[in-house]
Write a protein that holds these residues in place. Structure first.
Motif, PDB file in Angstrom:
ATOM      1  N   SER A 180       0.741  -1.119  -0.176  1.00 41.49           N
ATOM      2  CA  SER A 180       0.094   0.247   0.096  1.00 41.49           C
ATOM      3  C   SER A 180       0.815   1.211   0.060  1.00 41.49           C
ATOM      4  CB  SER A 180      -0.717  -0.086   1.259  1.00 41.49           C
ATOM      5  OG  SER A 180      -1.782  -1.208   1.217  1.00 41.49           O
ATOM      6  N   THR A 181       1.658   1.268  -0.879  1.00 41.09           N
ATOM      7  CA  THR A 181       2.557   2.519  -0.978  1.00 41.09           C
ATOM      8  C   THR A 181       2.974   2.601  -2.466  1.00 41.09           C
ATOM      9  OG1 THR A 181       4.867   3.289  -0.466  1.00 41.09           O
ATOM     10  CG2 THR A 181       4.579   1.049  -0.481  1.00 41.09           C
ATOM     11  N   LEU A 182       3.017   3.855  -2.931  1.00 44.12           N
ATOM     12  CA  LEU A 182       3.599   4.168  -4.194  1.00 44.12           C
ATOM     13  C   LEU A 182       5.197   4.034  -4.424  1.00 44.12           C
ATOM     14  CD1 LEU A 182       1.353   7.180  -5.288  1.00 44.12           C
ATOM     15  CD2 LEU A 182       1.006   4.951  -5.825  1.00 44.12           C
ATOM     16  N   VAL A 183       5.986   3.870  -3.406  1.00 44.13           N
ATOM     17  CA  VAL A 183       7.455   3.783  -3.531  1.00 44.13           C
ATOM     18  C   VAL A 183       7.882   2.855  -4.630  1.00 44.13           C
ATOM     19  CG1 VAL A 183       9.395   3.476  -2.416  1.00 44.13           C
ATOM     20  CG2 VAL A 183       7.640   4.740  -0.988  1.00 44.13           C
ATOM     21  N   PRO A 184       7.247   1.849  -4.490  1.00 41.39           N
ATOM     22  CA  PRO A 184       7.883   0.679  -5.768  1.00 41.39           C
ATOM     23  C   PRO A 184       7.894   1.386  -7.204  1.00 41.39           C
ATOM     24  CG  PRO A 184       6.488  -0.242  -4.244  1.00 41.39           C
ATOM     25  CD  PRO A 184       6.170   1.011  -3.758  1.00 41.39           C
ATOM     26  N   LEU A 185       6.801   2.146  -7.410  1.00 40.08           N
ATOM     27  CA  LEU A 185       6.822   2.813  -8.686  1.00 40.08           C
ATOM     28  C   LEU A 185       7.758   3.903  -8.870  1.00 40.08           C
ATOM     29  CD1 LEU A 185       2.781   3.154  -9.246  1.00 40.08           C
ATOM     30  CD2 LEU A 185       4.446   1.421  -9.845  1.00 40.08           C
ATOM     31  N   LEU A 186       8.018   4.390  -7.812  1.00 39.37           N
ATOM     32  CA  LEU A 186       9.378   5.081  -7.933  1.00 39.37           C
ATOM     33  C   LEU A 186      10.679   4.514  -8.262  1.00 39.37           C
ATOM     34  CD1 LEU A 186      10.805   7.895  -7.384  1.00 39.37           C
ATOM     35  CD2 LEU A 186      11.220   7.437  -5.000  1.00 39.37           C
ATOM     36  N   GLY A 187      10.900   3.132  -7.937  1.00 40.67           N
ATOM     37  CA  GLY A 187      11.769   2.493  -8.092  1.00 40.67           C
ATOM     38  C   GLY A 187      11.596   2.101  -9.671  1.00 40.67           C
ATOM     39  N   VAL A 188      10.733   1.954 -10.052  1.00 35.58           N
ATOM     40  CA  VAL A 188      10.377   1.337 -11.517  1.00 35.58           C
ATOM     41  C   VAL A 188      10.622   2.449 -12.481  1.00 35.58           C
ATOM     42  CG1 VAL A 188       8.711   0.748 -13.210  1.00 35.58           C
ATOM     43  CG2 VAL A 188       8.533  -0.304 -11.025  1.00 35.58           C
ATOM     44  N   ALA A 189      10.213   3.761 -11.947  1.00 36.37           N
ATOM     45  CA  ALA A 189      10.500   5.047 -12.778  1.00 36.37           C
ATOM     46  C   ALA A 189      12.202   5.103 -12.914  1.00 36.37           C
ATOM     47  CB  ALA A 189      10.106   6.349 -12.190  1.00 36.37           C
ATOM     48  N   LEU A 190      12.816   5.105 -11.595  1.00 37.45           N
ATOM     49  CA  LEU A 190      14.258   4.953 -11.796  1.00 37.45           C
ATOM     50  C   LEU A 190      15.199   3.967 -12.443  1.00 37.45           C
ATOM     51  CD1 LEU A 190      14.869   5.731  -7.991  1.00 37.45           C
ATOM     52  CD2 LEU A 190      15.357   7.325  -9.951  1.00 37.45           C
ATOM     53  N   ILE A 191      14.366   2.758 -12.681  1.00 39.00           N
ATOM     54  CA  ILE A 191      15.119   1.941 -13.562  1.00 39.00           C
ATOM     55  C   ILE A 191      14.849   2.203 -14.900  1.00 39.00           C
ATOM     56  CG2 ILE A 191      14.806  -0.604 -14.464  1.00 39.00           C
ATOM     57  CD1 ILE A 191      14.347  -1.434 -11.324  1.00 39.00           C
ATOM     58  N   TYR A 192      13.623   2.688 -15.508  1.00 42.20           N
ATOM     59  CA  TYR A 192      13.471   2.954 -16.891  1.00 42.20           C
ATOM     60  C   TYR A 192      14.493   4.377 -17.261  1.00 42.20           C
ATOM     61  CZ  TYR A 192       9.811  -0.145 -17.519  1.00 42.20           C
ATOM     62  OH  TYR A 192       9.085  -1.325 -18.069  1.00 42.20           O
ATOM     63  N   LEU A 193      14.506   5.150 -16.168  1.00 42.97           N
ATOM     64  CA  LEU A 193      15.207   6.274 -16.486  1.00 42.97           C
ATOM     65  C   LEU A 193      16.727   6.239 -16.821  1.00 42.97           C
ATOM     66  CD1 LEU A 193      13.717   9.051 -13.895  1.00 42.97           C
ATOM     67  CD2 LEU A 193      13.696   9.182 -16.477  1.00 42.97           C
ATOM     68  N   MET A 194      17.200   5.130 -15.906  1.00 43.76           N
ATOM     69  CA  MET A 194      18.458   4.541 -16.123  1.00 43.76           C
ATOM     70  C   MET A 194      18.824   3.824 -17.299  1.00 43.76           C
ATOM     71  SD  MET A 194      20.568   2.102 -13.419  1.00 43.76           S
ATOM     72  CE  MET A 194      19.616   0.662 -13.658  1.00 43.76           C
ATOM     73  N   MET A 195      18.050   2.836 -17.800  1.00 48.63           N
ATOM     74  CA  MET A 195      17.946   2.326 -19.184  1.00 48.63           C
ATOM     75  C   MET A 195      17.831   3.430 -20.311  1.00 48.63           C
ATOM     76  SD  MET A 195      16.028  -1.431 -18.770  1.00 48.63           S
ATOM     77  CE  MET A 195      14.248  -0.561 -18.336  1.00 48.63           C
ATOM     78  N   THR A 196      17.014   4.314 -20.155  1.00 49.40           N
ATOM     79  CA  THR A 196      16.855   5.269 -21.198  1.00 49.40           C
ATOM     80  C   THR A 196      18.087   6.142 -21.321  1.00 49.40           C
ATOM     81  OG1 THR A 196      15.409   6.731 -19.857  1.00 49.40           O
ATOM     82  CG2 THR A 196      14.200   5.297 -21.205  1.00 49.40           C
ATOM     83  N   GLY A 197      18.566   6.426 -20.033  1.00 45.55           N
ATOM     84  CA  GLY A 197      19.910   7.211 -20.037  1.00 45.55           C
ATOM     85  C   GLY A 197      20.922   6.706 -20.741  1.00 45.55           C
ATOM     86  N   ILE A 198      21.128   5.444 -20.454  1.00 47.14           N
ATOM     87  CA  ILE A 198      22.264   4.611 -20.726  1.00 47.14           C
ATOM     88  C   ILE A 198      22.271   4.420 -22.555  1.00 47.14           C
ATOM     89  CG2 ILE A 198      23.385   2.147 -21.097  1.00 47.14           C
ATOM     90  CD1 ILE A 198      22.597   1.876 -17.938  1.00 47.14           C
ATOM     91  N   PHE A 199      21.073   4.182 -22.896  1.00 45.11           N
ATOM     92  CA  PHE A 199      20.844   3.929 -24.460  1.00 45.11           C
ATOM     93  C   PHE A 199      21.220   5.274 -25.363  1.00 45.11           C
ATOM     94  CE2 PHE A 199      18.542  -0.086 -22.960  1.00 45.11           C
ATOM     95  CZ  PHE A 199      19.842  -0.820 -23.436  1.00 45.11           C
ATOM     96  N   THR A 200      20.460   6.429 -24.581  1.00 48.33           N
ATOM     97  CA  THR A 200      20.695   7.860 -25.305  1.00 48.33           C
ATOM     98  C   THR A 200      22.071   8.202 -25.344  1.00 48.33           C
ATOM     99  OG1 THR A 200      18.615   8.532 -24.286  1.00 48.33           O
ATOM    100  CG2 THR A 200      20.120  10.170 -24.853  1.00 48.33           C
ATOM    101  N   LEU A 201      23.224   7.702 -24.318  1.00 44.30           N
ATOM    102  CA  LEU A 201      24.413   8.043 -24.476  1.00 44.30           C
ATOM    103  C   LEU A 201      25.046   7.306 -25.370  1.00 44.30           C
ATOM    104  CD1 LEU A 201      25.323   8.137 -20.603  1.00 44.30           C
ATOM    105  CD2 LEU A 201      25.186  10.127 -22.087  1.00 44.30           C
TER     106      LEU A 201
END
Length: 214
Positions: A180-201
Motif C-alpha cells: 500500500s505504497t507508491l514507493v515501488p513505482l518510484l523504483g520502477v521509474a528510476l530503472i526506466y530512467l537509467m535504461m533510457t539514459g544509458i541507451f541515449t548516451l
C-alpha cells in the motif's frame, strides 16, 4: 522511504532482466526485418510492395497493446499458441519492424541516384552496392529516428504486464498493492530512467562516430 526503496529494489531489478531481454531480442529481430521490408518498399516489385505497405499500415495504425492481446489471446483460437514471453516478443518484433521499415525506406530513397550510377561504373555487384554504399549512408541518415524508436521501445516494454510477465512494471505494481505504497513505482521509474539514459548516451556516441559521413 529510502530504506524501503532499497529493500524492494532487488525485486524490481529481477524484473528488469525480463525487460532487458525483451528489449534486446526485439532489436535483434526487428531491425534486420525492417531493413528487408524497407528495400521492398523502395523497390518496383508492385505486388510485394503493396503487401508490405498494408502490413506497415496495420502495424502502425493499431496499438501495440492490441497486438499483444491478439497474439497471446487471439491466435489460440486458430490453434496457434505461444507462451507469454514468445507472444510478447513476436508482437514487439512485427510492430517495431514496421516502424523501422518506414524509417529505413526514407533513408534509402534519400540517397542521390548518382551514387547508384557510380556503383554501376565501378562494376559493383548489387549486394556490394547495398553493403558499401547504401547501408552506411542509411545508417547515418536514419540514426536519430532509429534512436527515438529505441528509446520508445524501452518504455513500451512495460506493456507486457498485460500478459502476466514478471517484468519490472508488474513486480512494481505487485509490491505497491502488497505494501500500500507508491514507493515501488518510484523504483520502477528510476530503472526506466537509467535504461533510457544509458541507451541515449550510446546513441550519441554512435552519432559522433558516424560524423565522418558528412
Amino acid at each position: 522511504m529510502i530504506d524501503y526503496l532499497v529493500s524492494v529494489m532487488p525485486q524490481l531489478l529481477s524484473g528488469a532482466g525480463i525487460t532487458i531481454k525483451l528489449f534486446g531480442l526485439t532489436l535483434i529481430g526487428s531491425i534486420p526485418l525492417g531493413i528487408i521490408l524497407a528495400f521492398i518498399l523502395a523497390s518496383r516489385l508492385r505486388i510485394l510492395k503493396a503487401i508490405v505497405q498494408v502490413y506497415v499500415w496495420l502495424m502502425r495504425g493499431t496499438p501495440l497493446l492490441l497486438q499483444l492481446i491478439f497474439v497471446f489471446y487471439g491466435l489460440p483460437i486458430l490453434n496457434i499458441v505461444f507462451d507469454r514471453f514468445e507472444a510478447a516478443l513476436i508482437a514487439f518484433i512485427i510492430n517495431y519492424a514496421a516502424y523501422y521499415a518506414e524509417i529505413f525506406r526514407g533513408g534509402i530513397q534519400s540517397i542521390p541516384a548518382g551514387q547508384y550510377e557510380a556503383a554501376k561504373v565501378l562494376r559493383l555487384a548489387p549486394l556490394q552496392t547495398i553493403r558499401k554504399i547504401i547501408i552506411p549512408q542509411v545508417v547515418k541518415i536514419t540514426l536519430p529516428s532509429v534512436g527515438n524508436e529505441v528509446i520508445n521501445l524501452v518504455k513500451d516494454t512495460s506493456l507486457v504486464y498485460i500478459l502476466g510477465l514478471s517484468d519490472v512494471m508488474r513486480i512494481g505494481k505487485i509490491a505497491m498493492e502488497r505494501d500500500s505504497t507508491l514507493v515501488p513505482l518510484l523504483g520502477v521509474a528510476l530503472i526506466y530512467l537509467m535504461m533510457t539514459g544509458i541507451f541515449t548516451l550510446i546513441l550519441k556516441q554512435l552519432e559522433t562516430k558516424l560524423d565522418y559521413y558528412r
